[in-house]
Motif scaffolding. Structure first.
Motif, PDB file in Angstrom:
ATOM      1  N   ARG A  15       0.738  -1.248   0.026  1.00  0.00           N
ATOM      2  CA  ARG A  15      -0.021  -0.004   0.154  1.00  0.00           C
ATOM      3  C   ARG A  15       0.795   1.260   0.208  1.00  0.00           C
ATOM      4  O   ARG A  15       2.177   1.013   0.099  1.00  0.00           O
ATOM      5  N   PRO A  16       0.148   2.419  -0.311  1.00  0.00           N
ATOM      6  CA  PRO A  16       1.287   3.816  -0.344  1.00  0.00           C
ATOM      7  C   PRO A  16       2.036   3.964   0.644  1.00  0.00           C
ATOM      8  O   PRO A  16       3.137   4.542   0.459  1.00  0.00           O
ATOM      9  N   PRO A  56       1.148   4.470 -12.304  1.00  0.00           N
ATOM     10  CA  PRO A  56      -0.004   4.029 -11.768  1.00  0.00           C
ATOM     11  C   PRO A  56       0.081   4.217 -10.092  1.00  0.00           C
ATOM     12  O   PRO A  56       1.160   4.281  -9.470  1.00  0.00           O
ATOM     13  N   ARG A  57      -1.034   4.563  -9.370  1.00  0.00           N
ATOM     14  CA  ARG A  57      -1.276   5.024  -8.327  1.00  0.00           C
ATOM     15  C   ARG A  57      -2.343   4.151  -7.408  1.00  0.00           C
ATOM     16  O   ARG A  57      -3.316   4.820  -7.160  1.00  0.00           O
ATOM     17  N   PRO A  58      -2.422   2.847  -7.488  1.00  0.00           N
ATOM     18  CA  PRO A  58      -3.448   2.117  -7.034  1.00  0.00           C
ATOM     19  C   PRO A  58      -3.844   2.172  -5.623  1.00  0.00           C
ATOM     20  O   PRO A  58      -2.782   2.649  -4.946  1.00  0.00           O
ATOM     21  N   ASP A  59      -4.765   1.804  -5.115  1.00  0.00           N
ATOM     22  CA  ASP A  59      -4.789   1.520  -3.678  1.00  0.00           C
ATOM     23  C   ASP A  59      -3.869   0.582  -3.071  1.00  0.00           C
ATOM     24  O   ASP A  59      -3.294   0.685  -2.077  1.00  0.00           O
ATOM     25  N   ARG A 109     -13.386  -3.153  -6.350  1.00  0.00           N
ATOM     26  CA  ARG A 109     -12.239  -2.385  -6.932  1.00  0.00           C
ATOM     27  C   ARG A 109     -11.960  -2.647  -8.614  1.00  0.00           C
ATOM     28  O   ARG A 109     -11.800  -3.827  -8.853  1.00  0.00           O
ATOM     29  N   ARG A 110     -11.412  -1.684  -9.106  1.00  0.00           N
ATOM     30  CA  ARG A 110     -10.892  -1.848 -10.622  1.00  0.00           C
ATOM     31  C   ARG A 110      -9.490  -2.654 -10.529  1.00  0.00           C
ATOM     32  O   ARG A 110      -8.758  -2.068  -9.916  1.00  0.00           O
ATOM     33  N   VAL A 135      -6.478  -1.718  -8.105  1.00  0.00           N
ATOM     34  CA  VAL A 135      -5.622  -2.760  -7.531  1.00  0.00           C
ATOM     35  C   VAL A 135      -4.628  -3.022  -8.872  1.00  0.00           C
ATOM     36  O   VAL A 135      -5.317  -3.392  -9.938  1.00  0.00           O
ATOM     37  N   VAL A 136      -3.292  -3.186  -8.720  1.00  0.00           N
ATOM     38  CA  VAL A 136      -2.558  -3.580  -9.801  1.00  0.00           C
ATOM     39  C   VAL A 136      -1.950  -5.037  -9.255  1.00  0.00           C
ATOM     40  O   VAL A 136      -1.459  -5.203  -8.212  1.00  0.00           O
ATOM     41  N   ILE A 137      -2.399  -5.906  -9.935  1.00  0.00           N
ATOM     42  CA  ILE A 137      -1.446  -7.404  -9.857  1.00  0.00           C
ATOM     43  C   ILE A 137      -0.566  -7.474 -10.575  1.00  0.00           C
ATOM     44  O   ILE A 137      -0.400  -7.610 -11.879  1.00  0.00           O
TER      45      ILE A 137
END
Length: 537
Positions: free
Chosen positions: A43-44, A63-66, A89-90, A110-112
């Protein structure tokens, strides 16, 4: 070129060069008993977040995902998708990070990240080589070659991962001789989400009797980010029988013979420039048949923008051939002579070099240049030479020194041969008539005027295809565009005035079938981006 290597964008920059998506097997068939890595949620507030945010080739996008979800097994991908869907969540996916457009970061919560799935092995049960989606091309080449003496005909950009590269078609220096990467796709494992949002792993195979066969077909050029998350590919030659791994994929040349042709912009007239581009294309027209000695020769013509000062290497033709082909040195010299015939100034050809195949690929792949930077790329398939009017557009944009044009590029790449022996409907890669691929590219660095660079390359592309509404509409000397080099301008009516939808430019007559696959395997449209296959209406 600024920070982006020109080689680094060949063949590999996938449609979702970073994110490869598909569908695969039942969970029991997909899993490894002991996860060797992950899952890791970043997470950030985690110091690793910024490293993961920087893990990309095109620095235009961040990218700045959750959170990033770094996975190491198929089961972990299933769990990650289930969690993202449950939380509404996208979700997007990244394998190598080489994407022309912002398909991973755009709206992603969310980036996997697939970097933890990078194994390359021989699967005796399936009788095929297993390549996980996070394996880079250079990793795959090294393991396949050192382990079994074989390879796949993929791209030169070693940092591109298999995930996006294969799903979009995949091609490279061996494709004129051996075909596309997807022509060797035996099976694919994909994590998909059903209408209820439940994720599962599915394996789809080349076998036409496989009930999941349509999902396999969609991953033979349908592009990433459309149907699910690809976790593993299985590769083997469909025409080879038996179980000896050393016979199940192409054998690369033992030794490569290579050289470089150079032309200066000084003294290059518009008429001479037309001749240069026509010569290069006509050589590929004459030698488009598979199986001949010239099919083992690969050359790419890079027309860089004129520099403010004289640059003797402004136009470059690197070419290579299997050194074991009879008369290889003569064939290579004849290639440079044919491309340079009647062109002023004369071509300067560097001394030829010999190197073992993997060493040659490693050098070509890394090149000592970073693959990262800010860039905008646009592509087209070419079935015939540029018209004089199209060549003139390139000359006007690249042949005049300027702060923007000096970082621009017209890139023509040898294609065809064995690629064009496959029927258009046999794979999702519909274009099987072209003799070249074309890239329009511009790069810039932080602090430079990105808007001016974007406008420049857009005008170059629009002018080149002015006769067909500013985009490479299939027909005439053009065969559409390559989905692994995606360009959202093709879907923008400000830049596409042809009346032909972007889906036709990339997929032609195969698009309707891709939509049916989408409806079956991703009915909720969980996996999507700006140029993803749309659900049928």
């Amino acid at each position: 070129m600024d920070k982006v290597t020109r080689r680094g964008l060949l063949g590999g920059t996938a449609a979702l060069g970073c994110a490869a998506m598909t569908a695969g097997v039942a969970p029991s068939a997909a899993a490894s008993a002991e996860p060797r890595f992950g899952p890791i949620v970043v997470r950030p507030a985690d110091p690793r977040y910024e490293d993961l945010a920087e893990h990309r080739a095109n620095h235009r996008f961040r990218p700045r995902p959750d959170y990033f979800h770094v996975v190491g097994s198929t089961e972990q991908v299933v769990a990650a998708v289930n969690a993202a869907v449950r939380e509404n969540r996208r979700v997007t996916v990244r394998s190598g990070g080489h994407c022309y457009e912002n398909f991973v970061g755009d709206g992603a919560q969310v980036v996997i990240d697939m970097c933890g799935m990078s194994e390359v092995s021989f699967d005796r049960r399936r009788g095929a080589f297993c390549v996980e989606a996070g394996a880079t091309l250079l990793q795959a080449y090294r393991r396949l070659y050192l382990g079994w003496g074989v390879t796949i005909p993929g791209g030169q950009c070693g940092g591109v991962a298999a995930g996006g590269h294969i799903a979009g078609g995949g091609y490279g220096p061996l494709s004129r001789r051996h075909g596309l990467t997807v022509d060797y796709l035996h099976a694919v494992e994909v994590v998909v989400a059903d209408r209820s949002g439940r994720a599962r792993a599915v394996v789809a195979t080349r076998d036409p009797d496989d009930p999941n066969h349509d999902l396999w077909w969609a991953h033979t050029g349908g592009g990433g980010g459309n149907f699910g998350i690809v976790t593993r590919y299985w590769m083997r030659d469909p025409d080879v029988r038996g179980g000896d791994p050393a016979e199940l994929l192409p054998r690369p040349p033992a030794t490569m013979l290579s050289g470089v042709g150079l032309w200066s912009w000084d003294g290059m007239t518009k008429e001479s420039f037309r001749r240069l581009l026509r010569n290069y294309a006509e050589w590929h027209q004459r030698h488009n048949s598979p199986g001949g000695p010239e099919a083992s020769l690969f050359g790419s013509l890079l027309v860089g923008g004129r520099q403010p000062a004289a640059d003797p290497g402004g136009i470059v033709l690197p070419a290579e051939i299997d050194a074991a082909v009879p008369g290889a040195e003569t064939l290579l010299r004849d290639h440079f002579a044919a491309v340079g015939e009647g062109v002023t100034p004369d071509v300067f050809v560097t001394p030829f070099q010999r190197a073992p195949w993997y060493q040659h690929m490693h050098t070509a792949s890394t090149g000592g240049v970073s693959e990262a930077g800010r860039y905008k790329g646009k592509s087209a398939y070419l079935r015939e030479p540029f018209t004089d009017a199209q060549a003139d557009v390139a000359f006007d944009h690249l042949g005049t020194a300027g702060d923007v044009s000096k970082s621009g590029l017209l890139w023509l790449l040898g294609y065809g041969g064995q690629v064009n022996t496959v029927p258009p409907a046999a794979t999702a890669t519909v274009e099987r008539e072209s003799i070249m691929k074309m890239i329009h590219l511009v790069t810039w660095e932080e602090g430079q005027d990105g808007a001016a660079h974007l406008e420049w390359v857009r005008r170059l592309h629009q002018g080149t295809f002015e006769a067909t509404g500013g985009v490479p509409v299939p027909g005439g000397n053009c065969g559409g565009a390559y989905i692994n080099y995606p360009d959202t301008d093709h879907a923008d009516p400000a830049w596409n005035t042809s009346g032909v939808p972007w889906s036709t430019i990339y997929y032609g007559a195969n698009y309707a079938r891709l939509q049916r696959v989408k409806a079956r395997w991703d009915p909720r449209d969980v996996f999507h981006h700006a140029l993803s296959v749309r659900l049928p209406t």
